[in-house]
Design a protein around this motif. Sequence first.
Motif, PDB file in Angstrom:
ATOM      1  N   GLU A   1       0.824  -1.211   0.000  1.00  0.00           N
ATOM      2  CA  GLU A   1       0.000   0.000   0.000  1.00  0.00           C
ATOM      3  C   GLU A   1       0.857   1.259   0.000  1.00  0.00           C
ATOM      4  O   GLU A   1       0.616   2.183  -0.781  1.00  0.00           O
ATOM      5  N   ASN A   2       1.866   1.301   0.879  1.00  0.00           N
ATOM      6  CA  ASN A   2       2.712   2.489   0.976  1.00  0.00           C
ATOM      7  C   ASN A   2       4.201   2.154   1.013  1.00  0.00           C
ATOM      8  O   ASN A   2       5.005   2.952   1.485  1.00  0.00           O
ATOM      9  N   HIS A   3       4.571   0.990   0.525  1.00  0.00           N
ATOM     10  CA  HIS A   3       5.976   0.603   0.554  1.00  0.00           C
ATOM     11  C   HIS A   3       6.291  -0.306  -0.635  1.00  0.00           C
ATOM     12  O   HIS A   3       5.391  -0.861  -1.266  1.00  0.00           O
TER      13      HIS A   3
ATOM     14  N   SER B   1       7.037   3.821   3.353  1.00  0.00           N
ATOM     15  CA  SER B   1       6.569   3.983   4.731  1.00  0.00           C
ATOM     16  C   SER B   1       7.064   2.851   5.622  1.00  0.00           C
ATOM     17  O   SER B   1       7.145   1.695   5.197  1.00  0.00           O
ATOM     18  N   ASN B   2       7.385   3.203   6.865  1.00  0.00           N
ATOM     19  CA  ASN B   2       7.778   2.203   7.857  1.00  0.00           C
ATOM     20  C   ASN B   2       6.939   2.322   9.129  1.00  0.00           C
ATOM     21  O   ASN B   2       7.335   1.841  10.189  1.00  0.00           O
TER      22      ASN B   2
ATOM     23  N   ASP C   1       4.296   0.817   9.938  1.00  0.00           N
ATOM     24  CA  ASP C   1       3.916  -0.509  10.434  1.00  0.00           C
ATOM     25  C   ASP C   1       5.068  -1.507  10.327  1.00  0.00           C
ATOM     26  O   ASP C   1       4.857  -2.708  10.206  1.00  0.00           O
TER      27      ASP C   1
ATOM     28  N   GLU D   1       7.027  -2.098   7.910  1.00  0.00           N
ATOM     29  CA  GLU D   1       6.986  -2.844   6.658  1.00  0.00           C
ATOM     30  C   GLU D   1       8.319  -2.853   5.903  1.00  0.00           C
ATOM     31  O   GLU D   1       8.463  -3.596   4.925  1.00  0.00           O
TER      32      GLU D   1
ATOM     33  N   ASP E   1      10.079   6.411   7.647  1.00  0.00           N
ATOM     34  CA  ASP E   1      10.049   6.095   6.211  1.00  0.00           C
ATOM     35  C   ASP E   1      11.440   6.280   5.633  1.00  0.00           C
ATOM     36  O   ASP E   1      12.360   6.789   6.293  1.00  0.00           O
TER      37      ASP E   1
ATOM     38  N   SER F   1       0.190  -3.403   4.327  1.00  0.00           N
ATOM     39  CA  SER F   1       1.414  -3.004   5.023  1.00  0.00           C
ATOM     40  C   SER F   1       2.244  -4.231   5.416  1.00  0.00           C
ATOM     41  O   SER F   1       2.979  -4.208   6.396  1.00  0.00           O
ATOM     42  N   ARG F   2       2.114  -5.292   4.625  1.00  0.00           N
ATOM     43  CA  ARG F   2       2.814  -6.539   4.944  1.00  0.00           C
ATOM     44  C   ARG F   2       3.531  -7.077   3.705  1.00  0.00           C
ATOM     45  O   ARG F   2       3.096  -6.864   2.574  1.00  0.00           O
TER      46      ARG F   2
ATOM     47  N   GLY G   1       5.978  -6.831   8.829  1.00  0.00           N
ATOM     48  CA  GLY G   1       5.122  -5.665   8.636  1.00  0.00           C
ATOM     49  C   GLY G   1       3.835  -5.777   9.426  1.00  0.00           C
ATOM     50  O   GLY G   1       3.718  -6.591  10.351  1.00  0.00           O
ATOM     51  N   ASP G   2       2.835  -4.955   9.049  1.00  0.00           N
ATOM     52  CA  ASP G   2       1.539  -4.935   9.733  1.00  0.00           C
ATOM     53  C   ASP G   2       1.732  -4.678  11.227  1.00  0.00           C
ATOM     54  O   ASP G   2       0.946  -5.142  12.061  1.00  0.00           O
TER      55      ASP G   2
END
Length: 270
Positions: free
Chosen positions: A110-112, A127-128, A130, A132, A141, A163-164, A178-179
């Motif tokens: 989604e964001n990574h 993004s980090n 979560d 990920e 991030d 996020s995984r 992640g997650d």
Amino acid sequence: MKSYIILIMSLTLFWAAACDDDSSNNANNINNTNNVNNTNNVNNLNNVNNATCGNMVIEGSEVCEYTDLDGETCESQGYLRGGDLRCSADCMSFMYTSCKPGFAQLATGENHTCAVGTADDLWCWGSNIDRELGTTQNINDSIVPIPANQILQNVTQVKAGGSRSCGLFDGNSLVCWGDNEGTSVFTTPDEGDITAFSVGAEHICMASATAVYCWGNNADGQLGDGTTTDSETPVTVVGLVGADEIIASGYATCALSEDVLYCWGDNSDG
């Protein structure tokens, strides 16, 4: 008459002793010469085999000397994005810490984004929030790829969703992260090699030669076990014997098995 005989015997003995002394001296001189030559030969051989690191000359079994890399670069060593190849302190190997790997395979969540490098190393960016990115760095991030040093290395494939992310290693294990959770390792319940896998928004699926397994959120039946009960461990998808490809989307899953397409989960939009 006796005096002459004694004189002759004395001269004979003296001459014999003198000859023996010369023979001994000659033998000693020869031995000394041989020892010197042998020592020189050994020293010369050692000088060839034990080249001096730091003399700016590549010799013996050295592969490099300080900045002289014998024409080698990060690219020639398999790091396709370049960087600075360096010589080790003992001149016997290269150092790759400043080389940048090429990427053999990509996956986006989604964001990574995560990628498998040409050396089967793992890199992630984005993004980090979560966790990920799979790194031990305390960051929110990253706009550049960073090593996923929290994750097992020798990853040959990576898939991401939400996020995984999950990576395949050793052919029969998945490592997932992640997650906002720690790292988890999964194997197929039948202990077979993993032939395909995919990561959805909140669920994961993988296949062996004899079955398909899913785990995670199951609110819309996306795990395919005939229930809507979530599972933290892999459950068997009903009616499938292996799969060549799996796609886990947001809340649905599809698998290609023996040229037949199967789908299950959310169907609110057909």
